[in-house]
Write a protein that holds these residues in place. Structure first.
Motif, PDB file in Angstrom:
ATOM      1  N   PRO A  12       0.799  -1.233   0.000  1.00 53.44           N
ATOM      2  CA  PRO A  12       0.000   0.000   0.000  1.00 53.44           C
ATOM      3  C   PRO A  12       0.833   1.286   0.000  1.00 53.44           C
ATOM      4  CG  PRO A  12      -1.003  -1.599   1.463  1.00 53.44           C
ATOM      5  CD  PRO A  12       0.323  -2.186   1.021  1.00 53.44           C
ATOM      6  N   GLN A  15       1.600   2.642  -3.489  1.00 53.26           N
ATOM      7  CA  GLN A  15       0.472   2.892  -4.387  1.00 53.26           C
ATOM      8  C   GLN A  15       0.005   4.348  -4.298  1.00 53.26           C
ATOM      9  OE1 GLN A  15      -2.558   0.100  -3.235  1.00 53.26           O
ATOM     10  NE2 GLN A  15      -1.297  -1.669  -3.718  1.00 53.26           N
ATOM     11  N   PRO A  16      -0.477   4.879  -5.435  1.00 50.97           N
ATOM     12  CA  PRO A  16      -1.041   6.230  -5.393  1.00 50.97           C
ATOM     13  C   PRO A  16      -2.327   6.247  -4.583  1.00 50.97           C
ATOM     14  CG  PRO A  16      -1.401   5.239  -7.540  1.00 50.97           C
ATOM     15  CD  PRO A  16      -0.562   4.282  -6.760  1.00 50.97           C
ATOM     16  N   THR A  17      -2.662   7.407  -4.069  1.00 45.98           N
ATOM     17  CA  THR A  17      -3.909   7.556  -3.321  1.00 45.98           C
ATOM     18  C   THR A  17      -4.759   8.644  -3.957  1.00 45.98           C
ATOM     19  OG1 THR A  17      -2.900   9.147  -1.800  1.00 45.98           O
ATOM     20  CG2 THR A  17      -2.877   6.818  -1.134  1.00 45.98           C
ATOM     21  N   TYR A  18      -6.054   8.574  -3.680  1.00 47.42           N
ATOM     22  CA  TYR A  18      -7.001   9.580  -4.174  1.00 47.42           C
ATOM     23  C   TYR A  18      -7.921   9.944  -3.022  1.00 47.42           C
ATOM     24  CZ  TYR A  18     -10.825  11.680  -6.837  1.00 47.42           C
ATOM     25  OH  TYR A  18     -11.788  12.541  -7.323  1.00 47.42           O
ATOM     26  N   VAL A  19      -8.043  11.246  -2.761  1.00 47.66           N
ATOM     27  CA  VAL A  19      -8.937  11.726  -1.708  1.00 47.66           C
ATOM     28  C   VAL A  19     -10.174  12.302  -2.398  1.00 47.66           C
ATOM     29  CG1 VAL A  19      -9.208  13.328   0.216  1.00 47.66           C
ATOM     30  CG2 VAL A  19      -7.013  12.201  -0.166  1.00 47.66           C
ATOM     31  N   VAL A  25      -4.979  13.383  -6.390  1.00 50.71           N
ATOM     32  CA  VAL A  25      -4.196  12.154  -6.498  1.00 50.71           C
ATOM     33  C   VAL A  25      -2.806  12.469  -5.942  1.00 50.71           C
ATOM     34  CG1 VAL A  25      -3.136  10.498  -8.085  1.00 50.71           C
ATOM     35  CG2 VAL A  25      -5.442  11.367  -8.554  1.00 50.71           C
ATOM     36  N   THR A  26      -2.308  11.580  -5.076  1.00 50.44           N
ATOM     37  CA  THR A  26      -0.956  11.735  -4.556  1.00 50.44           C
ATOM     38  C   THR A  26      -0.134  10.520  -4.963  1.00 50.44           C
ATOM     39  OG1 THR A  26      -1.728  13.052  -2.681  1.00 50.44           O
ATOM     40  CG2 THR A  26       0.459  12.060  -2.484  1.00 50.44           C
ATOM     41  N   TRP A  74      -3.896   2.475 -12.115  1.00 55.79           N
ATOM     42  CA  TRP A  74      -5.039   2.854 -11.286  1.00 55.79           C
ATOM     43  C   TRP A  74      -5.818   3.915 -12.038  1.00 55.79           C
ATOM     44  CZ3 TRP A  74      -0.074   2.180  -9.903  1.00 55.79           C
ATOM     45  CH2 TRP A  74       0.205   1.250  -8.897  1.00 55.79           C
TER      46      TRP A  74
END
Length: 78
Positions: A12, A15-19, A25-26, A74
């Motif tokens: 994890p 992996q990129p994240t999205y809020v 996107v981070t 993603w």
């Protein structure tokens, strides 16, 4: 000589994240990975917020001397 380092994108932290509240996107800083969003090279960190109707297709590409394993793409939609 010729050794390849494997980068596990199943972790994890890699992996990129999205809020969804901010539509940001981070991309994490991962040695051996060049990030692209919609085919354009990006640096690690928070990206500009998506606007209504926009999609970010994030892909991870191994740099020289590295191999990525696990999911390497993603899709984030707003």
């Amino acid at each position: 000589s010729g050794a390849i380092t494997t980068v596990d994108l199943g972790t994890p932290a890699n992996q990129p994240t999205y809020v969804s509240g901010t539509h940001v996107v981070t991309l994490p800083s991962v040695t051996g990975v060049q990030w692209k969003i919609n085919g354009v090279n990006k640096t690690a960190g928070a990206q500009p917020a998506l606007t209504t109707g926009q999609t970010a297709l994030v892909t991870a590409h191994a740099t020289t001397g590295y191999n990525v394993i696990g999911d390497d793409d993603w899709t984030f939609n707003y």
